[in-house]
Write a protein that holds these residues in place. Structure first.
Motif, PDB file in Angstrom:
ATOM      1  N   MET A 190      43.074  45.322  39.616  1.00 54.82           N
ATOM      2  CA  MET A 190      43.651  45.417  40.662  1.00 54.82           C
ATOM      3  C   MET A 190      43.071  43.954  41.481  1.00 54.82           C
ATOM      4  O   MET A 190      42.761  42.658  41.500  1.00 54.82           O
ATOM      5  N   PRO A 249      38.953  46.709  46.795  1.00 50.30           N
ATOM      6  CA  PRO A 249      40.491  45.932  46.470  1.00 50.30           C
ATOM      7  C   PRO A 249      41.250  46.185  47.801  1.00 50.30           C
ATOM      8  O   PRO A 249      41.219  46.833  47.909  1.00 50.30           O
ATOM      9  N   VAL A 250      42.436  44.743  47.701  1.00 52.80           N
ATOM     10  CA  VAL A 250      42.834  44.707  49.053  1.00 52.80           C
ATOM     11  C   VAL A 250      44.396  45.362  48.640  1.00 52.80           C
ATOM     12  O   VAL A 250      45.617  45.739  49.006  1.00 52.80           O
ATOM     13  N   ILE A 251      44.697  44.875  46.939  1.00 53.03           N
ATOM     14  CA  ILE A 251      45.951  45.351  46.163  1.00 53.03           C
ATOM     15  C   ILE A 251      45.526  46.431  44.957  1.00 53.03           C
ATOM     16  O   ILE A 251      44.462  45.835  44.139  1.00 53.03           O
ATOM     17  N   ASN A 252      45.597  47.503  44.812  1.00 56.34           N
ATOM     18  CA  ASN A 252      45.722  48.602  44.126  1.00 56.34           C
ATOM     19  C   ASN A 252      46.037  48.429  42.765  1.00 56.34           C
ATOM     20  O   ASN A 252      46.258  49.309  41.758  1.00 56.34           O
ATOM     21  N   GLY A 255      49.760  49.312  37.067  1.00 54.26           N
ATOM     22  CA  GLY A 255      49.150  50.084  38.100  1.00 54.26           C
ATOM     23  C   GLY A 255      50.186  51.135  38.730  1.00 54.26           C
ATOM     24  O   GLY A 255      51.280  50.572  38.981  1.00 54.26           O
ATOM     25  N   GLU A 289      51.234  50.863  41.922  1.00 53.35           N
ATOM     26  CA  GLU A 289      52.535  50.462  43.036  1.00 53.35           C
ATOM     27  C   GLU A 289      52.840  49.030  41.593  1.00 53.35           C
ATOM     28  O   GLU A 289      53.445  47.902  42.064  1.00 53.35           O
ATOM     29  N   SER A 309      40.974  49.880  51.992  1.00 54.31           N
ATOM     30  CA  SER A 309      41.570  49.235  52.762  1.00 54.31           C
ATOM     31  C   SER A 309      43.061  50.060  51.815  1.00 54.31           C
ATOM     32  O   SER A 309      43.032  50.797  51.921  1.00 54.31           O
ATOM     33  N   ALA A 328      45.750  49.671  50.652  1.00 55.58           N
ATOM     34  CA  ALA A 328      46.098  50.155  49.241  1.00 55.58           C
ATOM     35  C   ALA A 328      45.399  50.704  48.446  1.00 55.58           C
ATOM     36  O   ALA A 328      45.937  51.893  47.186  1.00 55.58           O
ATOM     37  N   PRO A 331      48.513  55.270  36.694  1.00 54.68           N
ATOM     38  CA  PRO A 331      49.196  55.416  35.948  1.00 54.68           C
ATOM     39  C   PRO A 331      49.268  56.469  34.856  1.00 54.68           C
ATOM     40  O   PRO A 331      49.943  57.414  34.550  1.00 54.68           O
TER      41      PRO A 331
END
Lengths: 420, 420
Positions: free
Chosen positions: A255, A275-278, A300, A302, B41, B43, B56
């Motif tokens: 992340m 985290p700001v992005i997963n 991940g 996404e 966040s 995300a 996933p």
């Protein structure tokens, strides 16, 4: 949101009766450009609220990617002894494009942590230096040599320096990079972020010799690795995004987080919402409109998305894309002066890692092009899907022996069940 | 949801002060399996609320796809005169797997609408019949011949019958298919849905000779085409999903709707919330848990996703996938008797269209395998990304001449701007 939609739908059925589903006329033949005033399914609601346009071809954050071989780099016959990877963002200075990257030139290709020593690399990014190249057209590059060498032990990065990115701030240049103090793979891929600075993109670079972005405390997600440091000037501060690998149960989770500072040399303070992005791997950002956009690759829930955060922190999916570049280093003309009006990107340098096969033990740089720009409107980049027409493209991603056994067994169970 | 997140973030900053971002400890190193009780966040919030698992590899609706060549089908040397495409879902009856598909055997390959006549097809699915094949292992198939021939003019489908799917209801079998009354391409790709029924999957099939699912009224999204009819027994009714192509400004928009009936021969009433899927092409559904899952291909903002609707209507993204099968016809063991406990799918028949090249003018069937099943746990199917290591894979998706001109011009503009 989910429960709101369910309620909406139940409401529609309540008003219309269970099988007299004619509460409203059918959806219009001409797709409305703005959200129409009618009851919508969750998917249609999302199509008007989640994305920048109801069609991907009008979505400024949707794109295809195109690739071109670069000229000017020698790889010693691709024998694994020379590798180039993890390009920085590209900047334009002194009439030329500049890119920095991880350069490895070792007597052998990587041998893993156990066989590694002072001259034999464990991993592709072990025993590396930061090199740079310049170009006037973005296709043909002149390699200029080393920017950041490995410093003498015990300085930060004495084992390897890799994965640099560039910042320009108040007329000075700063390179942030991963500073390894042991061979990657000994435990994991552990490093903090180091920084060097210069008055010119051509150097000479002075190492700060202190950690710029610290690992997290014991037990925190980024306690071991701070990868892919990625600085911008945003809201008059330095926003530095980075990736960490964590958990490892059994696989690593990847992340991205954010660290913010008023000063390029720190102290950087981490966003409490990290985290700001997963998802992602070598996630890359760029200023877009008043916020920041991100290209989220590989890993991940996404993966394969372009995301957007109006505040640089709370990212939402803006599009789903394919054939994304590896470790992209885009040309970001306004990386340091977007002033709430980020214009986006159209090309950059990426790597292919591994190139050719795992056995080759090396990576190469290539050029990618795209249309994630508010100023370019390239219809070829807005196509919905890449057509793969050769059946072999699919068949070479075939079943393993183990999977064939599972399938055979399932077929037999079904027949027996049907007979009983 | 977006504004809620922004509020959360502003709140965090309000409480922590603009640069003293230490309101909470860092996110834990071990990724919590359930949503942790802390400020997240957007995300991270989504990672715990949008998907069936935060990774996933634990997401029951995430998968890779693997492909296998089918045995038993002849294509006349792939000269375009024989084509097989748009497989139905696969069912298991009488100890065998059954699949129906669009079969074209014409004197020439498709020539476009203008050159088409009574024997020359306009499109790959023009002048076609519905054929079927059976198999005991899912890999080797025995073609059984025609199931639904083209009826005499002016019956529904006299020009072409294509794109069938199967329903079993109260011991009888129903094939739903596209019934064309003019060559595709004359205006667009216009057709309603026809239906035939039989006491056995081997037929004989009796045409109902009335339209089963009507086109929408003038001005409605599905006024011209009802494609890919796709029936299930769900909540004791027949849920028939379908695609329509609409707008055409300049490109068609493709979305999916739902029609519901108590009786296989209709009347089918359309869901007032249509369209229920905002993207896709040959979108396919299957019962999953208490709801319905969908594989959304190729087109639209949400292409390359697996989606899930607890109510069969309000679909949400469940995963983002790659290398999706074309026009998948999965083996859906519980298509007609899931009773609120859909178990998912592991394989099916898909098509490659066009196969080899546009010039070949034909399609082929192939087998796909996946793990979208609650009963199978195949770690190989849960990998994050397919590695494409050959640089040529990327370079063959290169820039066009027009794009190279645009880039050259942009390079020059940048240099001039820098000089001024």
């Amino acid at each position: 949101m989910k429960s709101f939609k369910l309620f909406n739908c139940m409401l529609a059925f309540f008003f219309t009766g269970s099988l007299t589903l004619n509460a409203q006329e059918g959806f219009p033949f001409k797709l409305p450009k703005e959200k129409p005033d009618r009851e919508l399914s969750a998917a249609m609601e999302r199509n008007y609220t989640q994305y920048m346009a109801p069609r991907p071809e009008h979505n400024e954050l949707y794109t295809q990617f195109k690739y071109t071989e670069l000229k000017g780099f020698d790889y010693n016959g691709y024998d694994g002894t020379i590798s180039r990877r993890d390009p920085s963002k590209v900047i334009f200075e002194n009439g030329k494009y500049y890119v920095w990257y991880t350069y490895r030139n070792t007597p052998t290709k990587p041998q893993g942590a156990k066989k590694s020593n002072d001259s034999i690399p464990s991993a592709d990014w072990d025993l590396s230096e930061i090199w740079y190249a310049t170009s006037t057209d973005g296709f043909t590059w002149e390699e200029q040599g080393v920017a950041i060498p490995r410093p003498p032990k015990p300085n930060i990065g004495w084992r390897s320096v890799s994965t640099a990115d560039i910042l320009k701030f108040k007329g000075k240049y700063y390179l942030y990079y991963q500073g390894f103090m042991e061979a990657s793979g000994k435990r994991g891929d552990d490093c903090p972020v180091a920084v060097s600075y210069a008055d010119s993109p051509d150097g000479p670079w002075t190492p700060y010799n202190k950690i710029a972005v610290n690992n997290g405390k014991e037990g925190e997600w980024d306690q071991y690795s701070i990868h892919d440091p990625h600085p911008f000037v945003y809201k008059d501060k330095i926003y530095l995004y980075y990736k960490s690998d964590f958990d490892g149960d059994p696989k690593l989770v990847r992340m991205s987080g954010l660290a913010i500072s008023k000063n390029p040399l720190g102290p950087f303070e981490k966003c409490p919402l990290n985290p700001v992005i997963n998802s992602g791997h070598e996630t890359v950002m760029f200023p877009f409109k008043e916020g920041m956009a991100a290209m989220v690759l590989k890993d991940g829930n996404e993966h394969f998305t372009i995301q957007y955060a109006e505040d640089g922190i709370n990212f939402e999916i803006a599009s789903i894309v394919e054939m994304m570049p590896g470790a992209p280093g885009p040309f970001v003309p306004d990386a340091f002066n977007s002033n709430g009006n980020g214009r986006g990107i159209t090309w950059g340098i990426s790597h292919l890692s591994p190139a050719f096969s795992w056995k080759h033990g090396m990576s190469i740089l290539m050029r990618f092009d795209c249309d994630l720009s508010l100023d370019v409107h390239d219809a070829e980049m807005k196509r919905h899907e890449v057509y793969h027409m050769n059946p072999e493209y699919f068949y070479k991603h075939g079943l393993s022996g183990k999977q064939l056994q599972r399938i055979k067994k399932a077929n037999e169970q079904l027949k027996n069940k049907n007979h009983n």
